[in-house]
Design a protein around this motif. Sequence first.
Motif, PDB file in Angstrom:
ATOM      1  N   VAL A  17      20.959 -41.374  -9.289  1.00 28.06           N
ATOM      2  CA  VAL A  17      22.115 -40.690  -8.710  1.00 28.06           C
ATOM      3  C   VAL A  17      21.685 -39.790  -7.557  1.00 28.06           C
ATOM      4  O   VAL A  17      22.345 -39.727  -6.516  1.00 28.06           O
ATOM      5  CB  VAL A  17      22.849 -39.885  -9.800  1.00 28.06           C
ATOM      6  N   THR A  18      20.587 -39.071  -7.746  1.00 24.96           N
ATOM      7  CA  THR A  18      20.126 -38.165  -6.689  1.00 24.96           C
ATOM      8  C   THR A  18      19.465 -38.905  -5.541  1.00 24.96           C
ATOM      9  O   THR A  18      19.198 -38.303  -4.500  1.00 24.96           O
ATOM     10  CB  THR A  18      19.128 -37.146  -7.266  1.00 24.96           C
ATOM     11  N   GLY A  19      19.179 -40.187  -5.723  1.00 24.45           N
ATOM     12  CA  GLY A  19      18.601 -40.977  -4.635  1.00 24.45           C
ATOM     13  C   GLY A  19      17.111 -40.813  -4.465  1.00 24.45           C
ATOM     14  O   GLY A  19      16.569 -41.175  -3.429  1.00 24.45           O
ATOM     15  N   SER A  20      16.416 -40.264  -5.455  1.00 21.55           N
ATOM     16  CA  SER A  20      14.973 -40.077  -5.358  1.00 21.55           C
ATOM     17  C   SER A  20      14.271 -41.284  -5.967  1.00 21.55           C
ATOM     18  O   SER A  20      14.089 -41.373  -7.186  1.00 21.55           O
ATOM     19  CB  SER A  20      14.544 -38.790  -6.073  1.00 21.55           C
ATOM     20  N   ALA A  21      13.867 -42.222  -5.115  1.00 21.97           N
ATOM     21  CA  ALA A  21      13.209 -43.432  -5.604  1.00 21.97           C
ATOM     22  C   ALA A  21      11.835 -43.119  -6.173  1.00 21.97           C
ATOM     23  O   ALA A  21      11.397 -43.737  -7.143  1.00 21.97           O
ATOM     24  CB  ALA A  21      13.101 -44.453  -4.475  1.00 21.97           C
ATOM     25  N   ILE A  22      11.133 -42.155  -5.586  1.00 19.93           N
ATOM     26  CA  ILE A  22       9.795 -41.806  -6.066  1.00 19.93           C
ATOM     27  C   ILE A  22       9.879 -41.208  -7.456  1.00 19.93           C
ATOM     28  O   ILE A  22       9.128 -41.586  -8.369  1.00 19.93           O
ATOM     29  CB  ILE A  22       9.112 -40.839  -5.085  1.00 19.93           C
ATOM     30  N   SER A  23      10.785 -40.263  -7.658  1.00 17.52           N
ATOM     31  CA  SER A  23      10.919 -39.642  -8.978  1.00 17.52           C
ATOM     32  C   SER A  23      11.334 -40.666 -10.026  1.00 17.52           C
ATOM     33  O   SER A  23      10.865 -40.633 -11.168  1.00 17.52           O
ATOM     34  CB  SER A  23      11.944 -38.509  -8.910  1.00 17.52           C
ATOM     35  N   LYS A  24      12.201 -41.591  -9.624  1.00 16.12           N
ATOM     36  CA  LYS A  24      12.622 -42.629 -10.563  1.00 16.12           C
ATOM     37  C   LYS A  24      11.447 -43.517 -10.938  1.00 16.12           C
ATOM     38  O   LYS A  24      11.277 -43.877 -12.117  1.00 16.12           O
ATOM     39  CB  LYS A  24      13.741 -43.457  -9.931  1.00 16.12           C
ATOM     40  N   THR A  25      10.608 -43.871  -9.966  1.00 19.22           N
ATOM     41  CA  THR A  25       9.453 -44.728 -10.250  1.00 19.22           C
ATOM     42  C   THR A  25       8.441 -44.005 -11.123  1.00 19.22           C
ATOM     43  O   THR A  25       7.843 -44.601 -12.028  1.00 19.22           O
ATOM     44  CB  THR A  25       8.800 -45.176  -8.939  1.00 19.22           C
ATOM     45  N   VAL A  26       8.222 -42.716 -10.852  1.00 15.06           N
ATOM     46  CA  VAL A  26       7.317 -41.938 -11.710  1.00 15.06           C
ATOM     47  C   VAL A  26       7.832 -41.917 -13.142  1.00 15.06           C
ATOM     48  O   VAL A  26       7.067 -42.058 -14.106  1.00 15.06           O
ATOM     49  CB  VAL A  26       7.157 -40.506 -11.160  1.00 15.06           C
ATOM     50  N   CYS A  27       9.139 -41.760 -13.282  1.00 14.57           N
ATOM     51  CA  CYS A  27       9.741 -41.763 -14.623  1.00 14.57           C
ATOM     52  C   CYS A  27       9.516 -43.097 -15.318  1.00 14.57           C
ATOM     53  O   CYS A  27       9.196 -43.144 -16.511  1.00 14.57           O
ATOM     54  CB  CYS A  27      11.224 -41.437 -14.515  1.00 14.57           C
ATOM     55  N   LYS A  28       9.693 -44.189 -14.594  1.00 12.63           N
ATOM     56  CA  LYS A  28       9.512 -45.512 -15.186  1.00 12.63           C
ATOM     57  C   LYS A  28       8.049 -45.808 -15.487  1.00 12.63           C
ATOM     58  O   LYS A  28       7.727 -46.572 -16.401  1.00 12.63           O
ATOM     59  CB  LYS A  28      10.088 -46.572 -14.251  1.00 12.63           C
ATOM     60  N   ALA A  29       7.134 -45.239 -14.709  1.00 13.87           N
ATOM     61  CA  ALA A  29       5.705 -45.454 -14.966  1.00 13.87           C
ATOM     62  C   ALA A  29       5.210 -44.642 -16.153  1.00 13.87           C
ATOM     63  O   ALA A  29       4.143 -44.939 -16.701  1.00 13.87           O
ATOM     64  CB  ALA A  29       4.892 -45.098 -13.718  1.00 13.87           C
ATOM     65  N   THR A  30       5.966 -43.633 -16.564  1.00 11.24           N
ATOM     66  CA  THR A  30       5.518 -42.730 -17.627  1.00 11.24           C
ATOM     67  C   THR A  30       6.538 -42.678 -18.757  1.00 11.24           C
ATOM     68  O   THR A  30       6.872 -41.602 -19.252  1.00 11.24           O
ATOM     69  CB  THR A  30       5.277 -41.327 -17.053  1.00 11.24           C
ATOM     70  N   THR A  31       7.042 -43.825 -19.136  1.00  9.76           N
ATOM     71  CA  THR A  31       8.025 -43.885 -20.218  1.00  9.76           C
ATOM     72  C   THR A  31       7.351 -43.693 -21.577  1.00  9.76           C
ATOM     73  O   THR A  31       6.126 -43.563 -21.679  1.00  9.76           O
ATOM     74  CB  THR A  31       8.754 -45.236 -20.193  1.00  9.76           C
ATOM     75  N   HIS A  32       8.159 -43.701 -22.614  1.00  9.62           N
ATOM     76  CA  HIS A  32       7.649 -43.540 -23.980  1.00  9.62           C
ATOM     77  C   HIS A  32       7.100 -44.838 -24.563  1.00  9.62           C
ATOM     78  O   HIS A  32       6.698 -44.862 -25.738  1.00  9.62           O
ATOM     79  CB  HIS A  32       8.755 -43.004 -24.895  1.00  9.62           C
ATOM     80  N   GLU A  33       7.116 -45.905 -23.798  1.00  6.83           N
ATOM     81  CA  GLU A  33       6.559 -47.168 -24.289  1.00  6.83           C
ATOM     82  C   GLU A  33       5.044 -47.038 -24.465  1.00  6.83           C
ATOM     83  O   GLU A  33       4.350 -46.542 -23.576  1.00  6.83           O
ATOM     84  CB  GLU A  33       6.855 -48.294 -23.305  1.00  6.83           C
ATOM     85  N   ILE A  34       4.542 -47.490 -25.583  1.00  8.23           N
ATOM     86  CA  ILE A  34       3.100 -47.384 -25.863  1.00  8.23           C
ATOM     87  C   ILE A  34       2.399 -48.554 -25.187  1.00  8.23           C
ATOM     88  O   ILE A  34       2.016 -49.541 -25.810  1.00  8.23           O
ATOM     89  CB  ILE A  34       2.837 -47.345 -27.381  1.00  8.23           C
ATOM     90  N   MET A  35       2.252 -48.425 -23.909  1.00  6.94           N
ATOM     91  CA  MET A  35       1.567 -49.400 -23.073  1.00  6.94           C
ATOM     92  C   MET A  35       1.186 -48.690 -21.774  1.00  6.94           C
ATOM     93  O   MET A  35       1.718 -47.637 -21.456  1.00  6.94           O
ATOM     94  CB  MET A  35       2.461 -50.608 -22.784  1.00  6.94           C
ATOM     95  N   GLY A  36       0.239 -49.274 -21.055  1.00  3.58           N
ATOM     96  CA  GLY A  36      -0.158 -48.664 -19.799  1.00  3.58           C
ATOM     97  C   GLY A  36       0.960 -48.720 -18.773  1.00  3.58           C
ATOM     98  O   GLY A  36       1.911 -49.494 -18.908  1.00  3.58           O
TER      99      GLY A  36
END
Length: 534
Positions: A17-36
Amino acid sequence: MSGQSITDRITAAQHSVTGSAISKTVCKATTHEIMGPKKKHLNYLIQCTNEMNVNIPQLADTLFERTTSTSWVVVFKSLTTTHHLMVYGNERFIQYLASRNTLFNLSNFLDKSGLQGYDMSTFIRRYSRYLNEKAVSYRQVAFDFTKVERGSDGVMRTMNTEKLLKTISVIQNQMDALLDFNVNANELTNGVINAAFMLLFKDAIRLFAAYNEGVINLLEKYFDMKKVQCKEGLDLYKKFLTRMTRISEFLKVAEQVGIDRGDIPDLSQAPSSLLDALEQHLASLEGKKVKDSTAASRASTLSSAVSSLANTGMSFSKVDEREKQAALEEEQARLKALKVRFSPSDLLDLQPTFQQPLSTTNIWGGEDTFLLGNTSVSTVTTLRHMSHNVLGGILKPTVASSPHQSMTLNSQQPHPKLVSDDLDSSLANLVGNLGIGNGRAKNDLHWNQSDEKKLTGGTNWLPNTAPSTTWNPATMAPSAVAFPAATPTGMMAYAMPPRMGSMMITQPTMMYTQPVMRSPNPFGPSPGAQMQFM
């Protein structure tokens, strides 16, 4: 816990919503999924570090913010992502980290959510300490040991004595922090810690290669040093031997977890006689009695030691070259897949997306300029054809064929022609016809004759006569279309210029048909218009 959590999805949506693609990608790279972290997210962030318009401090702060989570998975993946960018990202990323006074304050981190959280918290504290030390090392020497040029003309081999002694101490501190990760093969039980271990393994190879070349340079200069320098150099060499044993154990763990044997370098120990020669030389400088040793024997011992360490350096360099070759082959395979997916004709048909100002002639005779964003020229052409074939019956108002024909908005209309051959003018006319923007249908073009309303004033009331008006053609600008005017009875009729003299126009009993265009001469007859007088 597996899969993205609700929190991950909500956070990603907020950044969308805020349009921050970098913050969104960081969030997706550091999810709660137990994987790299996923490779596509890491590659995007690496590309961001190479873009000059990307705010590196904001990217780093976003990663630091993720380490404040109470989940060991999110924190561990945040550290891994940061480490990945330090190694493979643009150098200005690690430069910024080195300029900060503090990085990760995780020395007391502990996830109490479960047994696995307790175990992984230990490695998170150790991992964060290494990343802090890696940034400090860059601040002290102004370069990354894992990326320096190696070989006989490399940075560590050509460094002067004073700077060399200080630099080797910095390498040792970073190497100690890396080896303190101290993980066993049976503790590498999930994808998160495995991803971190692989980055540490690659750092260990490159870091020790630079360390090894620094020691070779130290040994070559040792017998020409001053007493204080010899004492410091001897201490550094003894520590080097200890760390060589520890790095050997680290590489054994890497082999146990499945890393290819060809990717693990061989370590060659220097002869023990070299240490004796170094200690005797320092003792002689301090005035102690030592056993006699000829310069030839000392030179032979030194040459043997340097040769052994050089073989170790070559082994590390070969591993590094194999990694580069593997990365190159992976890139070539990806390019080949793209060639298979897209034929040459497909590549030629691809239209670039751009923003180009387009000028179109509007219905007023002027030009409308607007930006066409993310739309190819072929798309505009297609829309123009669609406007002729599909929207033709909607985009142009029609003229009634008979005065007695019902002209409501809901009546069936004949097939019209476009106002012009331009899509934009047609769309503008469509918006006007549909009344988009004011919440009601516009009835400028089709209407019913309103019932006559009796005005107050008595039964003998008569409408006032219209005053005579003299029109000055010099002051009249030709109008592109006729505008409707409201009559005293509430009807909508097109105003017509009166004839010369006083002419009475009584209330019309029927509608005037709508002209498409008014004649430039206000005194001439309007094309298509029909007038009837009572």
